[in-house]
Design a protein around this motif. Structure first.
Motif, PDB file in Angstrom:
ATOM      1  N   VAL A 133       0.838  -1.205   0.000  1.00 19.99           N
ATOM      2  CA  VAL A 133       0.000   0.000   0.000  1.00 19.99           C
ATOM      3  C   VAL A 133       0.870   1.250   0.000  1.00 19.99           C
ATOM      4  O   VAL A 133       0.645   2.186  -0.771  1.00 19.99           O
ATOM      5  CB  VAL A 133      -0.947  -0.004   1.220  1.00 19.99           C
ATOM      6  N   ILE A 134       1.887   1.252   0.875  1.00 21.66           N
ATOM      7  CA  ILE A 134       2.795   2.399   0.911  1.00 21.66           C
ATOM      8  C   ILE A 134       3.433   2.604  -0.465  1.00 21.66           C
ATOM      9  O   ILE A 134       3.505   3.730  -0.971  1.00 21.66           O
ATOM     10  CB  ILE A 134       3.886   2.193   1.982  1.00 21.66           C
ATOM     11  N   SER A 135       3.893   1.513  -1.079  1.00 18.64           N
ATOM     12  CA  SER A 135       4.556   1.635  -2.367  1.00 18.64           C
ATOM     13  C   SER A 135       3.609   2.199  -3.415  1.00 18.64           C
ATOM     14  O   SER A 135       4.007   3.017  -4.252  1.00 18.64           O
ATOM     15  CB  SER A 135       5.082   0.279  -2.821  1.00 18.64           C
ATOM     16  N   LEU A 136       2.365   1.778  -3.379  1.00 24.26           N
ATOM     17  CA  LEU A 136       1.400   2.291  -4.342  1.00 24.26           C
ATOM     18  C   LEU A 136       1.224   3.788  -4.178  1.00 24.26           C
ATOM     19  O   LEU A 136       1.261   4.553  -5.149  1.00 24.26           O
ATOM     20  CB  LEU A 136       0.065   1.573  -4.156  1.00 24.26           C
ATOM     21  N   LEU A 137       1.075   4.215  -2.920  1.00 27.22           N
ATOM     22  CA  LEU A 137       0.900   5.641  -2.670  1.00 27.22           C
ATOM     23  C   LEU A 137       2.147   6.425  -3.050  1.00 27.22           C
ATOM     24  O   LEU A 137       2.062   7.529  -3.592  1.00 27.22           O
ATOM     25  CB  LEU A 137       0.539   5.870  -1.204  1.00 27.22           C
ATOM     26  N   VAL A 138       3.306   5.855  -2.757  1.00 24.35           N
ATOM     27  CA  VAL A 138       4.556   6.515  -3.142  1.00 24.35           C
ATOM     28  C   VAL A 138       4.609   6.717  -4.649  1.00 24.35           C
ATOM     29  O   VAL A 138       4.947   7.801  -5.145  1.00 24.35           O
ATOM     30  CB  VAL A 138       5.776   5.678  -2.695  1.00 24.35           C
ATOM     31  N   ALA A 183       2.504   8.339   6.734  1.00 25.17           N
ATOM     32  CA  ALA A 183       2.586   9.496   5.840  1.00 25.17           C
ATOM     33  C   ALA A 183       4.024   9.954   5.678  1.00 25.17           C
ATOM     34  O   ALA A 183       4.459  10.266   4.563  1.00 25.17           O
ATOM     35  CB  ALA A 183       1.725  10.628   6.377  1.00 25.17           C
ATOM     36  N   SER A 184       4.768   9.999   6.792  1.00 25.77           N
ATOM     37  CA  SER A 184       6.152  10.474   6.658  1.00 25.77           C
ATOM     38  C   SER A 184       6.989   9.483   5.858  1.00 25.77           C
ATOM     39  O   SER A 184       7.884   9.881   5.110  1.00 25.77           O
ATOM     40  CB  SER A 184       6.775  10.733   8.029  1.00 25.77           C
ATOM     41  N   ILE A 185       6.687   8.198   6.006  1.00 23.85           N
ATOM     42  CA  ILE A 185       7.393   7.206   5.189  1.00 23.85           C
ATOM     43  C   ILE A 185       7.099   7.447   3.716  1.00 23.85           C
ATOM     44  O   ILE A 185       8.002   7.434   2.868  1.00 23.85           O
ATOM     45  CB  ILE A 185       6.986   5.772   5.570  1.00 23.85           C
ATOM     46  N   LEU A 215       9.896   8.315   0.984  1.00 23.33           N
ATOM     47  CA  LEU A 215      10.158   7.456  -0.172  1.00 23.33           C
ATOM     48  C   LEU A 215       9.882   8.197  -1.478  1.00 23.33           C
ATOM     49  O   LEU A 215      10.621   8.057  -2.456  1.00 23.33           O
ATOM     50  CB  LEU A 215       9.309   6.184  -0.093  1.00 23.33           C
ATOM     51  N   ALA A 216       8.821   8.991  -1.480  1.00 22.72           N
ATOM     52  CA  ALA A 216       8.530   9.764  -2.685  1.00 22.72           C
ATOM     53  C   ALA A 216       9.692  10.697  -2.994  1.00 22.72           C
ATOM     54  O   ALA A 216      10.063  10.904  -4.140  1.00 22.72           O
ATOM     55  CB  ALA A 216       7.235  10.561  -2.507  1.00 22.72           C
ATOM     56  N   TYR A 217      10.284  11.238  -1.935  1.00 23.34           N
ATOM     57  CA  TYR A 217      11.435  12.115  -2.123  1.00 23.34           C
ATOM     58  C   TYR A 217      12.596  11.377  -2.780  1.00 23.34           C
ATOM     59  O   TYR A 217      13.259  11.902  -3.675  1.00 23.34           O
ATOM     60  CB  TYR A 217      11.868  12.679  -0.769  1.00 23.34           C
ATOM     61  N   ILE A 218      12.823  10.151  -2.347  1.00 21.83           N
ATOM     62  CA  ILE A 218      13.921   9.360  -2.911  1.00 21.83           C
ATOM     63  C   ILE A 218      13.666   9.043  -4.378  1.00 21.83           C
ATOM     64  O   ILE A 218      14.553   9.108  -5.213  1.00 21.83           O
ATOM     65  CB  ILE A 218      14.076   8.029  -2.150  1.00 21.83           C
ATOM     66  N   LEU A 219      12.421   8.681  -4.685  1.00 20.81           N
ATOM     67  CA  LEU A 219      12.139   8.153  -6.023  1.00 20.81           C
ATOM     68  C   LEU A 219      11.686   9.204  -7.018  1.00 20.81           C
ATOM     69  O   LEU A 219      11.630   8.942  -8.222  1.00 20.81           O
ATOM     70  CB  LEU A 219      11.083   7.039  -5.907  1.00 20.81           C
ATOM     71  N   GLU A 269       5.791   1.622  12.505  1.00 22.39           N
ATOM     72  CA  GLU A 269       5.333   0.959  11.296  1.00 22.39           C
ATOM     73  C   GLU A 269       6.393  -0.035  10.908  1.00 22.39           C
ATOM     74  O   GLU A 269       7.558   0.106  11.283  1.00 22.39           O
ATOM     75  CB  GLU A 269       5.153   1.957  10.149  1.00 22.39           C
ATOM     76  N   ILE A 270       6.008  -1.026  10.132  1.00 26.30           N
ATOM     77  CA  ILE A 270       7.019  -1.984   9.685  1.00 26.30           C
ATOM     78  C   ILE A 270       6.719  -2.440   8.266  1.00 26.30           C
ATOM     79  O   ILE A 270       5.569  -2.664   7.893  1.00 26.30           O
ATOM     80  CB  ILE A 270       7.128  -3.186  10.668  1.00 26.30           C
ATOM     81  N   VAL A 271       7.784  -2.501   7.472  1.00 22.75           N
ATOM     82  CA  VAL A 271       7.634  -2.987   6.104  1.00 22.75           C
ATOM     83  C   VAL A 271       8.514  -4.221   5.937  1.00 22.75           C
ATOM     84  O   VAL A 271       9.307  -4.566   6.811  1.00 22.75           O
ATOM     85  CB  VAL A 271       8.031  -1.912   5.067  1.00 22.75           C
ATOM     86  N   MET A 272       8.399  -4.859   4.769  1.00 16.24           N
ATOM     87  CA  MET A 272       9.064  -6.146   4.551  1.00 16.24           C
ATOM     88  C   MET A 272      10.571  -6.055   4.764  1.00 16.24           C
ATOM     89  O   MET A 272      11.172  -6.908   5.422  1.00 16.24           O
ATOM     90  CB  MET A 272       8.786  -6.639   3.117  1.00 16.24           C
ATOM     91  N   SER A 273      11.185  -5.004   4.203  1.00 19.78           N
ATOM     92  CA  SER A 273      12.637  -4.940   4.292  1.00 19.78           C
ATOM     93  C   SER A 273      13.088  -4.826   5.750  1.00 19.78           C
ATOM     94  O   SER A 273      14.109  -5.401   6.141  1.00 19.78           O
ATOM     95  CB  SER A 273      13.147  -3.748   3.486  1.00 19.78           C
ATOM     96  N   MET A 274      12.314  -4.122   6.551  1.00 14.11           N
ATOM     97  CA  MET A 274      12.661  -3.995   7.968  1.00 14.11           C
ATOM     98  C   MET A 274      12.547  -5.335   8.667  1.00 14.11           C
ATOM     99  O   MET A 274      13.379  -5.704   9.506  1.00 14.11           O
ATOM    100  CB  MET A 274      11.742  -2.976   8.641  1.00 14.11           C
ATOM    101  N   LEU A 275      11.504  -6.082   8.322  1.00 18.01           N
ATOM    102  CA  LEU A 275      11.334  -7.419   8.887  1.00 18.01           C
ATOM    103  C   LEU A 275      12.539  -8.302   8.580  1.00 18.01           C
ATOM    104  O   LEU A 275      13.051  -9.017   9.437  1.00 18.01           O
ATOM    105  CB  LEU A 275      10.097  -8.087   8.282  1.00 18.01           C
TER     106      LEU A 275
END
Lengths: 279, 352, 278
Positions: free
Chosen positions: A64-69, A147-149, A153-157, A229-235
């Protein structure tokens, strides 16, 4: 230049050898690790991970985060790219814009994450502004949430999105747009009926890659999640460095890899179709 | 005259496509020979096979008696002038021309001498320090020539080198190349799709079609005596009249038109070729042996030195006439009936 | 009242220009803010910065752990770039000039580290190095970084090679140059922009990487980004801003160098996400 079979072999031996040793085999080992349990080959790792709500939530949150990003990058990046390609005349300004676009790409993710901490933190720029304006009485908690994530991420990409769209817009045949204008279309109609549709396949393809990179990102989510919050890479990182469960880490890695590869395949398919259509 | 290149039953196949289908050719020392044909006929493939960039599927290439099988391009005694010139952009003109001599380990003084000589041959002596991007198309082409000639190859291969030049420059370079050829006495093999160019420059022309050589000869010989419809049509303009072969092998115009004073051993139909400039209008000054045919004028166009008349023969076939007789041509109007005539032996019976 | 078309177009353009400017500001602000903060006289981080001092820079430059990390980062990046060039240029040469079955697959495999999760690469290298006994060494860091940055070299060199005409190499061979003479005298000089751009991209991407480095770092073998990463989680003070600012200056300098040597726009086109330049 005609390359003999012997020369080809000699030239490829190094690169292929190195990649086999330090890329393919390590990944293969990872996959193997995920398929192994105390009693040998098993799918237990996968069943336990995929039936665990905690991991599922992380996966869903990641996607979901990636989609929004991707969406945010697109909405911010497309207008800038369009402006650069169709409205910008000054060469000096164009160079300056490229400098602004590429410089963040040359700074570490951690530095960029830090920048957002400074902007969104309780004693940071936004709060300082809000307090000074009297809009709030106490600092607002802007950091350490989804939101901050997404912003980070949007800033990076974003630079990547802008460069991709620039490249695609540049390749559009201008005479098509001229024809539309000639036939009576206003600039905005020409855009929505010619430029946008023509650019969309390529932009979608590029966005798929940006989605994949967002889903794989580690530093920004790790820093800007504040543990909430936690995402896959953090896991995955956790399994190797905190809980010392390389088997779970490997399993999660494979899940993330499969998702990424599926996206890349979709992208490759889209590019293939586009080149075939263009012929 | 010695044979400098012998090509024997050369075949080149790319998977299912055949680029060269059994080509045999001997190139004589010192001659200027052209490979002529439309794109896809195999002329460039043949040139590249001689240069060493294409490996034949079967067949033999010998240069000065030396078999070239397995010999890579950098060891063959030929040099190529490429279609796009292929000048090295990061080197000066002098370094470009000196490239070959240096690779052949020529002593420095000798190399410099040869470079100066080559540049003066093409009229670019003062250009040594310049870079390719500073040169015009014609100048680049001459540097490419010098770069190839400086190595004194057995054969100079030219791959449509004049294609990128504008018309006037092209005509000028054709004359230049002919002059250079005489001056250096080298063997030149020239690939082109422009039949005018081939006719203007070459001692011999090999006309190619779909991977085969369909006719070889001097330009004049091929023009006068094309071996087939294809050659007749490709070189110069030609009227190709379909005739039926009647009793005794005598030709009739079309399927049932007037008989014509030609014979053929074939049955069915053949083609009679007559060049537009060999046809005259009217019967005044007609010779006893002339072929005379009544036609209707369909259209006419003024082309400076000639009038082009488009006439329809009995049976409906169209013929083009290039008439230098302005008065007679001007007097005609579309739809009028007239006669055309030609000297009997200027036409040719073609079997295919 | 209908706004005349001319006006509408103009408003539209101004609006577009406005959005573009906002996006550019968005891109610049985080970096500017960090740089601004690196000069604050306060010993905690607060915006706006108070006063102006360079003591944080002095503190960082005098801190041996930062110096060590800087050395590690630089050595790692330099070596990784060197190996990437040795592996990437031959690979790009073959991919550009020779067709063989499986070429597209091999090309995709070589370029895949650009899109695959680098966190997984880091983990995989750690596990692999563990089984082979060289985990958490410089060598482990190096091999991970080489895999990570070689695609940058391959991508830009491939773009240069496909932009360069094949016929120039043929002309060289026609004139008597052996294949290796052809490569060194003709091909290499003409792909110089691609090689330089690739080397610079490789270097910087190795330097700034976190995900591959964290797995094999130790307290004594750490790169600057990893050090910053640890720092941020525990200890946010202006020293962090100073180090970050230093890396930002370096990034700006590098961008300028690339622009002067190769042309930023040309190099940037090679980094698009749809891989069209390759």
């Amino acid at each position: 230049m005609r390359l003999t079979t012997r020369t080809t072999f000699l030239l490829l031996v190094g690169p292929i050898g190195f990649f086999l040793l330090f890329f393919v085999i390590p990944f293969a080992q990872l996959v193997k690790e995920s398929l192994f349990g105390p009693q040998g080959w098993t799918l237990d790792n996968y069943t336990s991970v995929l039936t665990d709500a905690y991991y599922w939530k992380a996966l869903v949150d990641t996607l979901v985060i990636s989609l929004l990003v991707t969406l945010v990058s697109f909405l911010a990046g497309y207008p800038l790219a369009y402006f650069m390609i169709f409205h910008l005349r000054s060469a000096a300004l164009r160079r300056l814009i490229y400098v602004v676009l590429v410089t963040p790409l040359f700074t570490s993710n951690i530095v960029r994450a830090f920048g957002w901490i400074v902007i969104l933190g309780r004693r940071g720029m936004v709060n300082a502004g809000l307090l000074a304006l009297g809009a709030v009485e106490a600092p607002v908690d802007l950091l350490y949430n989804k939101a901050s994530i997404i912003i980070g991420l949007a800033y990076i990409l974003l630079p990547l999105m802008v460069l991709t769209v620039c490249s695609i817009l540049q390749s559009i045949d201008r005479s098509l747009i001229d024809a539309a204008r000639d036939l009576g279309a206003s600039p905005s109609v020409a855009f929505f009926s010619v430029t946008l549709p023509l650019s969309l396949p390529g932009v979608v393809a590029g966005s798929i890659i940006i989605f994949a990179l967002s889903a794989s990102a580690y530093v920004i989510p790790s820093i800007l999640s504040g543990g909430r919050e936690i995402v896959m890479s953090m896991l995955i990182f956790q399994q190797y460095m905190a809980t010392f469960r390389p088997d779970v880490g490997a399993t999660l890695s494979v899940v993330l890899l499969v998702v990424t590869l599926a996206l890349i395949a979709a992208y490759a398919y889209g590019v293939e179709r586009r080149t075939r259509v263009a012929m | 005259m010695a044979n400098v290149i012998v090509i024997d039953h050369l075949v080149k196949r790319y998977g299912a496509t055949t680029a060269l289908a059994d080509v045999s050719l001997t190139i004589r020392s010192g001659e200027f020979i052209a490979l002529l044909g439309p794109s896809g006929c195999g002329k460039t493939t043949l040139l590249r096979a001689i240069a060493g960039f294409v490996e034949p599927t079967s067949g033999r290439i010998e240069i000065n008696g030396r078999p070239m099988r397995g010999v890579p391009p950098h060891r063959r005694p030929v040099n190529t002038v490429f279609q796009q010139y292929a000048l090295f952009p990061h080197m000066s003109v002098a370094d470009n021309v000196a490239f070959g001599p240096r690779r052949n380990r020529l002593p420095k003084a000798e190399a410099e001498h040869r470079v100066a000589e080559a540049l003066s041959m093409v009229g670019l002596s003062a250009f040594g320090a310049r870079h390719p991007r500073e040169l015009s198309g014609g100048e680049q082409q001459r540097v490419a020539l010098a770069r190839a000639l400086v190595n004194r190859p057995e054969v100079l291969l030219l791959d449509e080198p004049l294609g990128a030049l504008d018309l006037k420059l092209r005509k000028r370079m054709q004359v230049e190349l002919k002059r250079l050829h005489r001056q250096v006495g080298m063997t030149f093999l020239f690939v082109t799709h422009d039949q005018e160019e081939a006719l203007a420059m070459a001692d011999r022309i090999a006309v190619m079609r779909q991977g085969e050589i369909v006719q070889i000869g001097s330009g004049a010989a091929i023009y006068r005596n094309p071996a087939s419809r294809y050659v007749a049509d490709f070189i110069g303009e030609a009227n190709l009249i379909t005739c039926s072969v009647g009793a005794g092998g005598v030709l009739r115009l079309g399927s049932d038109g007037p008989t014509l004073p030609y014979r053929s051993e074939q049955t069915g139909s053949v083609t009679l070729m007559i060049r537009p400039e060999d046809i005259r209008v009217g019967t005044r000054d007609a010779q006893p042996e002339d072929v005379i045919i009544p036609v209707t004028l369909r259209d006419k166009a003024f082309a400076g030195s000639v009038w082009r008349l488009y006439v329809v023969a009995p049976g409906g076939q169209e013929l083009a006439v290039h008439s230098g007789e302005a008065a007679e041509a001007e007097a005609t109007t579309a739809g009028s009936e007239l006669s055309i005539r030609w000297r009997r032996n200027t036409a040719r019976v073609l079997t295919d | 009242m209908m706004i005349p078309e001319d006006y509408r177009n103009r408003i539209g353009r101004v609006f577009l220009g406005g959005i573009a400017s906002l996006v550019l500001v968005f891109l610049a602000v985080p970096l500017i803010v960090v740089v601004a903060l690196s000069f604050t006289t306060t010993s905690y981080l607060a915006f706006p910065p108070v006063g102006m001092t360079t003591r944080w820079y002095a503190a960082v430059l005098g801190d041996p752990t930062f110096i060590d990390a800087f050395v590690v980062s630089s050595e790692l990046a330099a070596l990784a770039t060197g190996v990437a060039l040795l592996l990437g240029i031959p690979a790009a040469l073959v991919l550009a000039r020779k067709s063989f079955p499986g070429r597209r697959l091999i090309s995709a495999a070589f370029l895949s580290p650009l899109v695959l999760p680098t966190i997984v690469l880091g983990a995989a290298i750690l596990q692999y190095a563990s089984t082979l006994g060289f985990a958490r060494t410089f060598a482990a860091l190096l091999v991970g970084h080489v895999v990570l940055v070689t695609p940058y070299v391959i991508r830009t060199v491939l773009a240069s090679l496909s932009g360069m005409e094949n016929v120039l190499e043929e002309a060289a061979q026609d004139l008597g140059a052996t294949p290796s003479e052809t490569f060194f005298l003709i091909t290499l000089p003409l792909i110089k922009p691609g090689v330089i751009a690739g080397a610079l991209f490789a270097f910087i991407n190795s330097w700034i990487n976190v995900e591959v480095s964290i797995f094999n770092s130790t307290s004594r073998l750490m790169t600057i980004p990893v050090k910053l990463f640890n720092y941020v989680q525990f200890n946010i003070d202006p020293r962090l801003a100073a180090v970050s600012a230093l890396t930002i200056y370096f990034a700006v300098a590098l961008v300028v160098v690339i622009d002067l040597m190769v042309g930023l726009e040309r190099a940037a086109i090679n980094t698009t996400a749809d891989g069209r330049a390759s």
